[in-house]
Write an enzyme that holds these catalytic residues in place. Structure first.
Site, PDB file in Angstrom:
ATOM      1  N   LYS A  43       8.723   9.833  15.810  1.00 14.35           N
ATOM      2  CA  LYS A  43       9.230   8.696  16.711  1.00 14.35           C
ATOM      3  C   LYS A  43       9.926   9.440  17.753  1.00 14.35           C
ATOM      4  O   LYS A  43       9.839   9.384  19.229  1.00 14.35           O
ATOM      5  CB  LYS A  43       9.628   7.280  16.296  1.00 14.35           C
ATOM      6  CG  LYS A  43       8.881   6.625  15.604  1.00 14.35           C
ATOM      7  CD  LYS A  43       9.473   5.467  15.196  1.00 14.35           C
ATOM      8  CE  LYS A  43       8.926   4.499  14.094  1.00 14.35           C
ATOM      9  NZ  LYS A  43       7.697   3.618  14.468  1.00 14.35           N
TER      10      LYS A  43
ATOM     11  N   CYS B 174      26.234   6.771  10.715  1.00 13.19           N
ATOM     12  CA  CYS B 174      25.640   8.048  10.556  1.00 13.19           C
ATOM     13  C   CYS B 174      26.248   9.136  11.118  1.00 13.19           C
ATOM     14  O   CYS B 174      25.776  10.163  11.066  1.00 13.19           O
ATOM     15  CB  CYS B 174      24.130   7.978  10.438  1.00 13.19           C
ATOM     16  SG  CYS B 174      23.252   7.043   9.243  1.00 13.19           S
TER      17      CYS B 174
ATOM     18  N   ASN C  24      17.340   8.611   2.816  1.00  9.23           N
ATOM     19  CA  ASN C  24      18.633   8.685   3.842  1.00  9.23           C
ATOM     20  C   ASN C  24      19.946   9.023   3.238  1.00  9.23           C
ATOM     21  O   ASN C  24      20.317   8.183   2.416  1.00  9.23           O
ATOM     22  CB  ASN C  24      18.596   7.141   4.737  1.00  9.23           C
ATOM     23  CG  ASN C  24      19.429   7.295   5.836  1.00  9.23           C
ATOM     24  OD1 ASN C  24      19.857   8.414   6.289  1.00  9.23           O
ATOM     25  ND2 ASN C  24      19.318   6.072   6.646  1.00  9.23           N
TER      26      ASN C  24
ATOM     27  N   SER D  80      17.134  -1.427  15.250  1.00  6.02           N
ATOM     28  CA  SER D  80      17.547  -0.287  14.936  1.00  6.02           C
ATOM     29  C   SER D  80      16.696   0.984  15.317  1.00  6.02           C
ATOM     30  O   SER D  80      17.212   2.111  16.009  1.00  6.02           O
ATOM     31  CB  SER D  80      18.007   0.030  13.590  1.00  6.02           C
ATOM     32  OG  SER D  80      16.989   0.357  12.725  1.00  6.02           O
TER      33      SER D  80
ATOM     34  N   SER E 299      24.465   4.197  13.801  1.00  2.00           N
ATOM     35  CA  SER E 299      24.295   2.704  14.294  1.00  2.00           C
ATOM     36  C   SER E 299      25.813   2.189  15.038  1.00  2.00           C
ATOM     37  O   SER E 299      26.852   2.702  14.270  1.00  2.00           O
ATOM     38  CB  SER E 299      23.581   1.806  13.189  1.00  2.00           C
ATOM     39  OG  SER E 299      22.446   2.260  12.976  1.00  2.00           O
TER      40      SER E 299
ATOM     41  N   THR F 260      14.052   3.102   2.476  1.00  2.00           N
ATOM     42  CA  THR F 260      14.791   3.987   3.365  1.00  2.00           C
ATOM     43  C   THR F 260      16.150   4.304   2.556  1.00  2.00           C
ATOM     44  O   THR F 260      17.080   4.395   3.585  1.00  2.00           O
ATOM     45  CB  THR F 260      14.974   3.618   4.657  1.00  2.00           C
ATOM     46  OG1 THR F 260      15.493   2.319   4.746  1.00  2.00           O
ATOM     47  CG2 THR F 260      13.389   3.453   5.303  1.00  2.00           C
TER      48      THR F 260
ATOM     49  N   ASP G 274       0.813  -1.209  -0.041  1.00  2.00           N
ATOM     50  CA  ASP G 274      -0.017   0.028   0.087  1.00  2.00           C
ATOM     51  C   ASP G 274       0.984   1.349   0.093  1.00  2.00           C
ATOM     52  O   ASP G 274       1.831   1.417   0.906  1.00  2.00           O
ATOM     53  CB  ASP G 274      -0.872  -0.228   1.444  1.00  2.00           C
ATOM     54  CG  ASP G 274      -1.851   1.339   1.439  1.00  2.00           C
ATOM     55  OD1 ASP G 274      -1.470   2.158   0.581  1.00  2.00           O
ATOM     56  OD2 ASP G 274      -2.594   1.217   2.279  1.00  2.00           O
TER      57      ASP G 274
ATOM     58  N   GLU H 174      30.465   6.442   5.495  1.00  2.00           N
ATOM     59  CA  GLU H 174      30.376   4.989   5.713  1.00  2.00           C
ATOM     60  C   GLU H 174      30.088   4.121   4.488  1.00  2.00           C
ATOM     61  O   GLU H 174      29.734   3.027   4.708  1.00  2.00           O
ATOM     62  CB  GLU H 174      29.173   4.580   6.861  1.00  2.00           C
ATOM     63  CG  GLU H 174      27.677   5.000   6.367  1.00  2.00           C
ATOM     64  CD  GLU H 174      26.793   4.421   7.138  1.00  2.00           C
ATOM     65  OE1 GLU H 174      26.753   3.214   7.721  1.00  2.00           O
ATOM     66  OE2 GLU H 174      26.160   5.399   7.953  1.00  2.00           O
TER      67      GLU H 174
ATOM     68  N   HIS I  54      18.602  13.054  13.481  1.00  2.00           N
ATOM     69  CA  HIS I  54      19.106  12.196  12.366  1.00  2.00           C
ATOM     70  C   HIS I  54      17.799  11.792  11.776  1.00  2.00           C
ATOM     71  O   HIS I  54      16.923  11.188  12.429  1.00  2.00           O
ATOM     72  CB  HIS I  54      19.944  11.110  13.039  1.00  2.00           C
ATOM     73  CG  HIS I  54      20.397  10.074  12.092  1.00  2.00           C
ATOM     74  ND1 HIS I  54      20.824  10.373  10.581  1.00  2.00           N
ATOM     75  CD2 HIS I  54      19.907   8.793  11.976  1.00  2.00           C
ATOM     76  CE1 HIS I  54      20.870   9.226  10.084  1.00  2.00           C
ATOM     77  NE2 HIS I  54      20.345   7.970  10.711  1.00  2.00           N
TER      78      HIS I  54
END
Ligand code: HMG
Length: 393
Positions: free
Chosen positions: A242, A111, A275, A201, A308, A152, A29, A79, A233
């Site tokens: 979030k 990151c 990202n 993560s 991370s 992402t 969706d 990275e 970030h």
């Protein structure tokens, strides 16, 4: 002495995938990508764009000849490194034409490393107030076709010139960094694609945020109401939401509304680029500064950097008077608006076709039809030495 960001700009390759088309191709969706993940488009690096080419173009767009004479340190945060020994900074040094007596080095911590670069630049300028430091954040986020991380992805570079008496953002010297050895996202040397434990993560990002912020708060007697806006970030734009939710208990109603509203502005660029790993927080900063109403001078921005593995840092930037005069809003809008949309077939070919290597182990690349003529591009290797040029050369 004030130290901070005197100039800032970003670059992203001229091709993108539309998230609705990707969702349809994956039988998902579209609202999962548009709302659930919060992404509308993602930039895709075609074969002529690597981290050096993108960083060199980003840097070249913001630097004057005078800057190039004054820069005595280049910190190349990535990275997506292309060599185990030589730093990407040395190629950029040459391509952009920085004076020879400079320190050039590459930094890595997922990151987070551009923020390490920013802090190292601060210390260097405190010791040498006349110097200017070029901090580059450049990455290609690749999880592979049909993976959980696919929506992402992204690609791009941010270039920042750090100096004393900065014209855009002073960086305060108080900050809190936090390290915890975990495996939420990583990319072993033998793998082109990142490995990720997606849900873990997200949790690791949030627990690093609260650990960094709680410590900062205690160390410096801070509260969220000290800040005009909060920046994060942004691996995908839902993640910053979030983060805001995780801090909501410490906000009053007006604070929640203010932070939510600034966040909307701060993700305008990230929503259409995707990202860019090390540069994502700084892309969000550029978005807030360029796309929002003028912020009051001395307004303080609380900033959370996450890489991370994991390292996080909470630090603060202070808005400088007339900062809007030193931004590159219309060039950035042009860059985004002039990108070409890839079909899903083109995108899948790009991701799944390895660079061709000849019998001597070298790569010979044409400058393909996707490239923008003013950009620096990667054109292959000669005797295993990477070759770059202006696309229109
Ligand atoms: P997933 O399993 O595909 O997605 O993984 P999901 O099922 O969890 O759904 C995602 C959201 O969409 C959920 O919302 C769903 O409810 C919603 P949430 O619960 O999260 O609020 N949803 C919908 N919403 C509206 N309409 C619909 C619909 N369907 C579902 N129809 C995940 C998602 C992000 C985990 C995956 O894409 C991934 O693994 N990405 C890569 C990892 C990543 O970005 N992690 C972020 C934190 S780690 C970090 O930031 C570091 C990093 O940048 C690397 C570095 O440091 O170098 C990644």
């Amino acid at each position: 002495m004030k130290i901070g960001i005197d100039k800032i700009g970003f670059y992203t390759p001229p091709t993108f995938v539309d998230m609705v088309e990707l969702a349809e191709a994956r039988d998902v969706d579209p609202n999962k990508y548009l709302i659930g993940i919060g992404q509308e488009k993602m930039s895709i690096a075609t074969k002529n764009y690597d981290v050096v080419a993108m960083a060199a173009t980003a840097a070249d767009n913001i630097l004057t000849d005078e800057d190039k004479e004054k820069i005595d340190m280049i910190l190349f945060a990535t990275e997506t490194g292309i060599d185990q020994s030589k730093s990407g900074a040395t190629w950029v040094h040459d391509l952009v034409g920085i004076q020879p007596f400079a320190r050039s080095v590459e930094l890595k911590q997922a990151c987070y490393s551009a923020t390490a670069g920013l802090q190292l630049a601060m210390g260097h300028i405190a010791l040498h107030p006349e110097s200017k430091v070029l901090v580059l954040a450049t990455d290609i986020a690749k999880y592979g076709l049909n993976t959980g991380g696919e929506p992402t992805q992204g690609a791009g570079a941010v270039a920042m010139l750090l100096s004393a008496n900065p014209r855009i953002l002073e960086i305060e010297k108080e900050s809190t960094a936090y390290t915890k050895d975990i495996d939420d996202f990583w990319r072993p040397n033998y793998s082109e694609f990142a490995f990720v434990d997606g849900k873990y993560s997200n949790e690791a990002y949030l627990s690093t945020l609260t650990a960094s912020w709680n410590r900062y708060k205690a160390q410096y007697q801070a509260q969220l109401s000290d800040f005009e806006a909060l920046l994060f970030h942004v691996p995908y734009t839902k993640m910053g939401r979030k983060a805001l939710q995780a801090l909501e208990d410490e906000m009053d109603e007006a604070g929640t509304t203010r932070f939510d509203s600034y966040y909307e502005t701060a993700i305008k660029y990230n929503k259409t680029v995707g990202n860019i790993y090390t540069g994502s927080l700084y892309l969000s900063l550029i978005s807030l500064l360029e796309q929002g109403e003028e912020l009051p001078a001395d307004a303080r921005l609380g900033m959370f950097s996450y890489g991370s593995g994991a390292v996080g840092e909470f630090f603060v930037g202070k808005i400088q008077t007339n900062y809007k005069n030193y931004l590159r809003k219309s060039s950035h809008e042009d860059l985004l608006n002039k990108r070409k949309q890839l079909t899903i077939e083109e995108y899948e070919n790009i991701l799944s076709t390895p660079l061709e290597v000849d019998e001597t182990g070298d790569i010979l690349l044409d400058v393909d039809e996707f490239v923008s003529s003013e950009d620096f591009v990667f054109v292959g290797t000669n005797g295993h030495r990477r070759q770059y040029q202006r696309a229109n050369n």
